[in-house]
Design a protein around this motif. Structure first.
Motif, PDB file in Angstrom:
ATOM      1  N   ILE A 155       4.775  -3.355   2.349  1.00 23.01           N
ATOM      2  CA  ILE A 155       4.513  -2.629   3.591  1.00 23.01           C
ATOM      3  C   ILE A 155       3.547  -3.459   4.428  1.00 23.01           C
ATOM      4  O   ILE A 155       2.480  -3.855   3.957  1.00 23.01           O
ATOM      5  CB  ILE A 155       3.923  -1.245   3.280  1.00 23.01           C
ATOM      6  CG1 ILE A 155       4.912  -0.453   2.429  1.00 23.01           C
ATOM      7  CG2 ILE A 155       3.578  -0.505   4.566  1.00 23.01           C
ATOM      8  CD1 ILE A 155       4.329   0.768   1.772  1.00 23.01           C
ATOM      9  N   GLN A 156       3.972  -3.723   5.656  1.00 21.74           N
ATOM     10  CA  GLN A 156       3.176  -4.537   6.577  1.00 21.74           C
ATOM     11  C   GLN A 156       2.565  -3.649   7.653  1.00 21.74           C
ATOM     12  O   GLN A 156       3.245  -2.777   8.194  1.00 21.74           O
ATOM     13  CB  GLN A 156       4.054  -5.583   7.271  1.00 21.74           C
ATOM     14  CG  GLN A 156       4.682  -6.564   6.339  1.00 21.74           C
ATOM     15  CD  GLN A 156       3.680  -7.568   5.793  1.00 21.74           C
ATOM     16  OE1 GLN A 156       2.498  -7.533   6.073  1.00 21.74           O
ATOM     17  NE2 GLN A 156       4.169  -8.481   4.985  1.00 21.74           N
ATOM     18  N   PRO A 157       1.311  -3.873   7.984  1.00 22.89           N
ATOM     19  CA  PRO A 157       0.721  -3.153   9.112  1.00 22.89           C
ATOM     20  C   PRO A 157       1.510  -3.456  10.383  1.00 22.89           C
ATOM     21  O   PRO A 157       2.064  -4.548  10.529  1.00 22.89           O
ATOM     22  CB  PRO A 157      -0.695  -3.710   9.218  1.00 22.89           C
ATOM     23  CG  PRO A 157      -0.926  -4.503   7.987  1.00 22.89           C
ATOM     24  CD  PRO A 157       0.395  -4.848   7.406  1.00 22.89           C
ATOM     25  N   THR A 158       1.568  -2.492  11.276  1.00 20.95           N
ATOM     26  CA  THR A 158       2.276  -2.686  12.536  1.00 20.95           C
ATOM     27  C   THR A 158       1.580  -1.911  13.635  1.00 20.95           C
ATOM     28  O   THR A 158       0.876  -0.935  13.361  1.00 20.95           O
ATOM     29  CB  THR A 158       3.755  -2.259  12.415  1.00 20.95           C
ATOM     30  OG1 THR A 158       4.478  -2.698  13.554  1.00 20.95           O
ATOM     31  CG2 THR A 158       3.897  -0.760  12.273  1.00 20.95           C
ATOM     32  N   ALA A 159       1.787  -2.325  14.853  1.00 20.12           N
ATOM     33  CA  ALA A 159       1.216  -1.619  15.999  1.00 20.12           C
ATOM     34  C   ALA A 159       2.031  -0.360  16.276  1.00 20.12           C
ATOM     35  O   ALA A 159       3.270  -0.374  16.185  1.00 20.12           O
ATOM     36  CB  ALA A 159       1.218  -2.524  17.229  1.00 20.12           C
ATOM     37  N   TRP A 160       1.350   0.712  16.606  1.00 21.95           N
ATOM     38  CA  TRP A 160       1.999   2.002  16.898  1.00 21.95           C
ATOM     39  C   TRP A 160       3.074   1.825  17.977  1.00 21.95           C
ATOM     40  O   TRP A 160       4.171   2.358  17.864  1.00 21.95           O
ATOM     41  CB  TRP A 160       0.933   3.014  17.332  1.00 21.95           C
ATOM     42  CG  TRP A 160       1.453   4.380  17.580  1.00 21.95           C
ATOM     43  CD1 TRP A 160       1.666   4.970  18.792  1.00 21.95           C
ATOM     44  CD2 TRP A 160       1.824   5.351  16.600  1.00 21.95           C
ATOM     45  NE1 TRP A 160       2.148   6.246  18.622  1.00 21.95           N
ATOM     46  CE2 TRP A 160       2.245   6.500  17.276  1.00 21.95           C
ATOM     47  CE3 TRP A 160       1.833   5.352  15.206  1.00 21.95           C
ATOM     48  CZ2 TRP A 160       2.680   7.644  16.617  1.00 21.95           C
ATOM     49  CZ3 TRP A 160       2.269   6.499  14.550  1.00 21.95           C
ATOM     50  CH2 TRP A 160       2.682   7.621  15.261  1.00 21.95           C
ATOM     51  N   GLY A 161       2.776   1.055  18.992  1.00 22.20           N
ATOM     52  CA  GLY A 161       3.709   0.858  20.098  1.00 22.20           C
ATOM     53  C   GLY A 161       4.943   0.055  19.740  1.00 22.20           C
ATOM     54  O   GLY A 161       5.910   0.032  20.502  1.00 22.20           O
ATOM     55  N   ASP A 162       4.946  -0.601  18.583  1.00 24.83           N
ATOM     56  CA  ASP A 162       6.101  -1.385  18.156  1.00 24.83           C
ATOM     57  C   ASP A 162       7.109  -0.561  17.354  1.00 24.83           C
ATOM     58  O   ASP A 162       8.195  -1.053  17.041  1.00 24.83           O
ATOM     59  CB  ASP A 162       5.663  -2.583  17.306  1.00 24.83           C
ATOM     60  CG  ASP A 162       4.920  -3.625  18.124  1.00 24.83           C
ATOM     61  OD1 ASP A 162       5.035  -3.609  19.374  1.00 24.83           O
ATOM     62  OD2 ASP A 162       4.220  -4.451  17.515  1.00 24.83           O
ATOM     63  N   LEU A 163       6.767   0.685  16.996  1.00 22.90           N
ATOM     64  CA  LEU A 163       7.677   1.519  16.211  1.00 22.90           C
ATOM     65  C   LEU A 163       8.882   1.926  17.043  1.00 22.90           C
ATOM     66  O   LEU A 163       8.780   2.107  18.262  1.00 22.90           O
ATOM     67  CB  LEU A 163       6.953   2.776  15.716  1.00 22.90           C
ATOM     68  CG  LEU A 163       5.791   2.542  14.761  1.00 22.90           C
ATOM     69  CD1 LEU A 163       5.092   3.861  14.457  1.00 22.90           C
ATOM     70  CD2 LEU A 163       6.247   1.861  13.484  1.00 22.90           C
ATOM     71  N   ASP A 182      10.649  15.733   7.777  1.00 20.69           N
ATOM     72  CA  ASP A 182       9.364  16.015   7.148  1.00 20.69           C
ATOM     73  C   ASP A 182       8.628  17.076   7.965  1.00 20.69           C
ATOM     74  O   ASP A 182       8.733  17.101   9.193  1.00 20.69           O
ATOM     75  CB  ASP A 182       8.519  14.747   7.076  1.00 20.69           C
ATOM     76  CG  ASP A 182       9.188  13.650   6.257  1.00 20.69           C
ATOM     77  OD1 ASP A 182      10.173  13.926   5.549  1.00 20.69           O
ATOM     78  OD2 ASP A 182       8.704  12.512   6.337  1.00 20.69           O
ATOM     79  N   GLN A 183       7.876  17.922   7.292  1.00 21.80           N
ATOM     80  CA  GLN A 183       7.111  18.958   7.990  1.00 21.80           C
ATOM     81  C   GLN A 183       5.944  18.352   8.755  1.00 21.80           C
ATOM     82  O   GLN A 183       5.562  18.849   9.803  1.00 21.80           O
ATOM     83  CB  GLN A 183       6.611  20.004   7.006  1.00 21.80           C
ATOM     84  CG  GLN A 183       7.715  20.852   6.447  1.00 21.80           C
ATOM     85  CD  GLN A 183       7.188  21.954   5.541  1.00 21.80           C
ATOM     86  OE1 GLN A 183       6.004  22.043   5.268  1.00 21.80           O
ATOM     87  NE2 GLN A 183       8.089  22.785   5.078  1.00 21.80           N
ATOM     88  N   GLN A 184       5.376  17.278   8.237  1.00 19.30           N
ATOM     89  CA  GLN A 184       4.248  16.620   8.884  1.00 19.30           C
ATOM     90  C   GLN A 184       4.750  15.626   9.916  1.00 19.30           C
ATOM     91  O   GLN A 184       5.612  14.796   9.639  1.00 19.30           O
ATOM     92  CB  GLN A 184       3.402  15.886   7.844  1.00 19.30           C
ATOM     93  CG  GLN A 184       2.286  15.064   8.447  1.00 19.30           C
ATOM     94  CD  GLN A 184       1.562  14.207   7.428  1.00 19.30           C
ATOM     95  OE1 GLN A 184       1.776  14.341   6.229  1.00 19.30           O
ATOM     96  NE2 GLN A 184       0.715  13.315   7.893  1.00 19.30           N
ATOM     97  N   MET A 185       4.205  15.693  11.117  1.00 24.13           N
ATOM     98  CA  MET A 185       4.470  14.680  12.126  1.00 24.13           C
ATOM     99  C   MET A 185       3.568  13.482  11.813  1.00 24.13           C
ATOM    100  O   MET A 185       2.434  13.641  11.377  1.00 24.13           O
ATOM    101  CB  MET A 185       4.151  15.207  13.519  1.00 24.13           C
ATOM    102  CG  MET A 185       5.019  16.387  13.933  1.00 24.13           C
ATOM    103  SD  MET A 185       6.699  15.922  14.334  1.00 24.13           S
ATOM    104  CE  MET A 185       6.465  15.175  15.914  1.00 24.13           C
ATOM    105  N   VAL A 186       4.081  12.275  12.031  1.00 24.32           N
ATOM    106  CA  VAL A 186       3.314  11.059  11.764  1.00 24.32           C
ATOM    107  C   VAL A 186       2.491  10.722  13.000  1.00 24.32           C
ATOM    108  O   VAL A 186       3.020  10.660  14.111  1.00 24.32           O
ATOM    109  CB  VAL A 186       4.252   9.889  11.398  1.00 24.32           C
ATOM    110  CG1 VAL A 186       3.446   8.635  11.092  1.00 24.32           C
ATOM    111  CG2 VAL A 186       5.154  10.264  10.231  1.00 24.32           C
ATOM    112  N   THR A 187       1.203  10.494  12.790  1.00 22.21           N
ATOM    113  CA  THR A 187       0.290  10.124  13.874  1.00 22.21           C
ATOM    114  C   THR A 187      -0.192   8.694  13.636  1.00 22.21           C
ATOM    115  O   THR A 187      -0.025   8.157  12.536  1.00 22.21           O
ATOM    116  CB  THR A 187      -0.932  11.065  13.908  1.00 22.21           C
ATOM    117  OG1 THR A 187      -1.712  10.835  12.724  1.00 22.21           O
ATOM    118  CG2 THR A 187      -0.513  12.521  14.002  1.00 22.21           C
ATOM    119  N   PRO A 188      -0.807   8.079  14.631  1.00 24.23           N
ATOM    120  CA  PRO A 188      -1.341   6.726  14.417  1.00 24.23           C
ATOM    121  C   PRO A 188      -2.316   6.652  13.245  1.00 24.23           C
ATOM    122  O   PRO A 188      -2.368   5.648  12.544  1.00 24.23           O
ATOM    123  CB  PRO A 188      -2.035   6.401  15.744  1.00 24.23           C
ATOM    124  CG  PRO A 188      -1.334   7.238  16.753  1.00 24.23           C
ATOM    125  CD  PRO A 188      -0.965   8.510  16.036  1.00 24.23           C
TER     126      PRO A 188
END
Length: 103
Positions: A30-38, A77-83
């Motif tokens: 797993i590589q870190p990524t910028a939120w805006g790149d998703l 998923d019930q949880q929304m993913v946040t930054p």
């Protein structure tokens, strides 16, 4: 396994939520990524409220939140993913070896 990128982690799956793409015991880099790149379709890792890493596919963006779902799950998923929850994107996977009775 070395990726050469700071912040990358290895994680092992447990469960069948991403079958048939990934099976129980798959290793993920797993590589870190910028939120805006998703983008929709990315397979990401995020932490749930219990601190466990979840690896699921992004299916919809709501601006500052993403909706994810396991490929083998009937519902998102019930949880929304946040930054703050985002761990990174799956860059590489290593499938577990087959058992002695499997081809």
């Amino acid at each position: 396994m070395q990726s050469g990128r700071p912040g990358s982690i290895l994680a092992r799956s447990s469960g069948i939520s991403m079958e048939p793409v990934y099976s129980d015991g798959t290793l993920f880099l797993i590589q870190p990524t910028a939120w805006g790149d998703l983008k929709v379709g990315d397979i990401i890792a995020y932490r749930n409220p219990a601190g466990q890493i979840i690896v699921h596919r992004l299916i919809h963006s709501y601006g500052d939140h993403w909706l994810a779902q396991g490929d083998n799950n009937n519902a998102p998923d019930q949880q929304m993913v946040t930054p703050q929850d985002l761990v990174g994107v799956v860059e590489t996977s290593i499938l577990p070896p087959h058992g002695p009775d499997e081809p």
